[in-house]
Structures are given as structure tokens and as C-alpha cells.
Design a protein around this motif. Structure first.
Motif, PDB file in Angstrom:
ATOM      1  N   UNK A  46       0.848  -1.196   0.000  1.00 14.91           N
ATOM      2  CA  UNK A  46       0.000   0.000   0.000  1.00 14.91           C
ATOM      3  C   UNK A  46       0.881   1.243   0.000  1.00 14.91           C
ATOM      4  N   UNK A  47       1.924   1.233   0.819  1.00 14.85           N
ATOM      5  CA  UNK A  47       2.842   2.373   0.880  1.00 14.85           C
ATOM      6  C   UNK A  47       3.517   2.598  -0.464  1.00 14.85           C
ATOM      7  N   UNK A  48       3.969   1.523  -1.096  1.00 16.00           N
ATOM      8  CA  UNK A  48       4.650   1.649  -2.389  1.00 16.00           C
ATOM      9  C   UNK A  48       3.712   2.220  -3.444  1.00 16.00           C
ATOM     10  N   UNK A  49       2.513   1.666  -3.562  1.00 19.92           N
ATOM     11  CA  UNK A  49       1.598   2.145  -4.604  1.00 19.92           C
ATOM     12  C   UNK A  49       1.134   3.570  -4.344  1.00 19.92           C
ATOM     13  N   UNK A  50       0.989   3.936  -3.087  1.00 20.16           N
ATOM     14  CA  UNK A  50       0.587   5.299  -2.740  1.00 20.16           C
ATOM     15  C   UNK A  50       1.660   6.303  -3.207  1.00 20.16           C
ATOM     16  N   UNK A  51       2.922   6.004  -2.927  1.00 21.52           N
ATOM     17  CA  UNK A  51       4.011   6.907  -3.299  1.00 21.52           C
ATOM     18  C   UNK A  51       4.232   6.906  -4.812  1.00 21.52           C
ATOM     19  N   UNK A  52       4.149   5.740  -5.450  1.00 21.93           N
ATOM     20  CA  UNK A  52       4.313   5.667  -6.909  1.00 21.93           C
ATOM     21  C   UNK A  52       3.231   6.464  -7.629  1.00 21.93           C
ATOM     22  N   UNK A  53       2.010   6.363  -7.128  1.00 21.04           N
ATOM     23  CA  UNK A  53       0.905   7.106  -7.724  1.00 21.04           C
ATOM     24  C   UNK A  53       1.148   8.608  -7.612  1.00 21.04           C
ATOM     25  N   UNK A  54       1.607   9.053  -6.447  1.00 20.93           N
ATOM     26  CA  UNK A  54       1.898  10.468  -6.244  1.00 20.93           C
ATOM     27  C   UNK A  54       3.015  10.931  -7.176  1.00 20.93           C
ATOM     28  N   UNK A  55       4.101  10.152  -7.268  1.00 25.49           N
ATOM     29  CA  UNK A  55       5.226  10.516  -8.137  1.00 25.49           C
ATOM     30  C   UNK A  55       4.783  10.638  -9.593  1.00 25.49           C
ATOM     31  N   UNK A  56       4.012   9.659 -10.063  1.00 26.02           N
ATOM     32  CA  UNK A  56       3.564   9.668 -11.460  1.00 26.02           C
ATOM     33  C   UNK A  56       2.647  10.855 -11.728  1.00 26.02           C
ATOM     34  N   UNK A  57       1.758  11.135 -10.789  1.00 30.37           N
ATOM     35  CA  UNK A  57       0.798  12.240 -10.949  1.00 30.37           C
ATOM     36  C   UNK A  57       1.505  13.583 -11.099  1.00 30.37           C
ATOM     37  N   UNK A  58       2.714  13.683 -10.579  1.00 27.41           N
ATOM     38  CA  UNK A  58       3.458  14.942 -10.613  1.00 27.41           C
ATOM     39  C   UNK A  58       4.612  14.940 -11.613  1.00 27.41           C
ATOM     40  N   UNK A  59       4.644  13.954 -12.516  1.00 33.39           N
ATOM     41  CA  UNK A  59       5.717  13.857 -13.500  1.00 33.39           C
ATOM     42  C   UNK A  59       5.167  14.055 -14.905  1.00 33.39           C
TER      43      UNK A  59
END
Length: 102
Positions: free
Chosen positions: A36-49
Motif C-alpha cells: 500500500x505504501x509503495x503504490x501510494x508513493x508511486x501514484x503520487x510521483x507519477x501524478x506529478x511527472x
């Protein structure tokens, strides 16, 4: 072909917040909810790239990663820890395979 601009528009305070939340989720569940932690952070990173003018989108789910996570840890246990050397690469491959453009 004209190259569009590539940039990252995330803020440090957001990243720190997501990392703290991810750490708490992982620590309080003794690592069980690490996906859950990994997907939460990956989603945030992608949304801002944005790459060449196109924003990234992360399509992975924590349920999908959880299945892989269990498989990888079983392989680590069976190989007496040897498979753990591949875990960082496996997680990176999984994250990359779930990135698309919006």
C-alpha cells in the motif's frame, strides 16, 4: 518533431507527508501493508511527472503488488535470503510496468 517540456511538479512537503504515512502504514502492520505504501508513493510521483508534455499515470494496485510481494518473500525464504538481492530490481520492474501516459 518538437520536444515538449519535461518536469516534476511535486512539492517536498507532499513527499515527506506520503513517506511518513507510508512508513507508519508499514510499521504498524509489521510490513504486511508495505505494498500500500509503495503504490501510494508511486501514484503520487507519477501524478506529478510530465515527460515530453505528457503526464504519467500509475496503474498498479496494492492488491496486485501484494500477490507479487508474498511470492518474492517466499522465494527469499526458500533461498535462505539469496533472492533478496533481486527484490529491489523486481519492485522497480513492477513499478515501471505500471506506468503509462494519461
Amino acid at each position: 518533431m518538437k520536444n515538449e517540456r519535461s518536469y516534476f511538479d511535486g512539492k517536498l512537503s507532499q513527499l515527506v507527508g506520503y513517506q511518513i504515512l507510508g512508513f507508519l502504514i508499514t510499521a504498524l502492520t509489521l510490513g504486511l501493508c508495505y505494498p500500500i505504501a509503495i503504490t501510494m508513493i508511486c501514484s503520487w510521483e507519477a501524478k506529478h511527472t510530465v515527460i515530453d508534455g505528457k503526464r504519467l499515470k500509475f496503474t498498479g494496485t496494492s492488491a496486485d503488488l501484494f500477490v507479487q510481494y508474498i511470492k518474492w518473500w517466499l522465494l527469499t525464504a526458500v533461498t535462505l535470503g539469496i533472492y533478496s538481492f533481486w527484490l529491489v530490481i523486481k519492485i522497480r520492474q513492477w513499478k515501471t510496468s505500471h506506468l503509462t501516459f494519461e
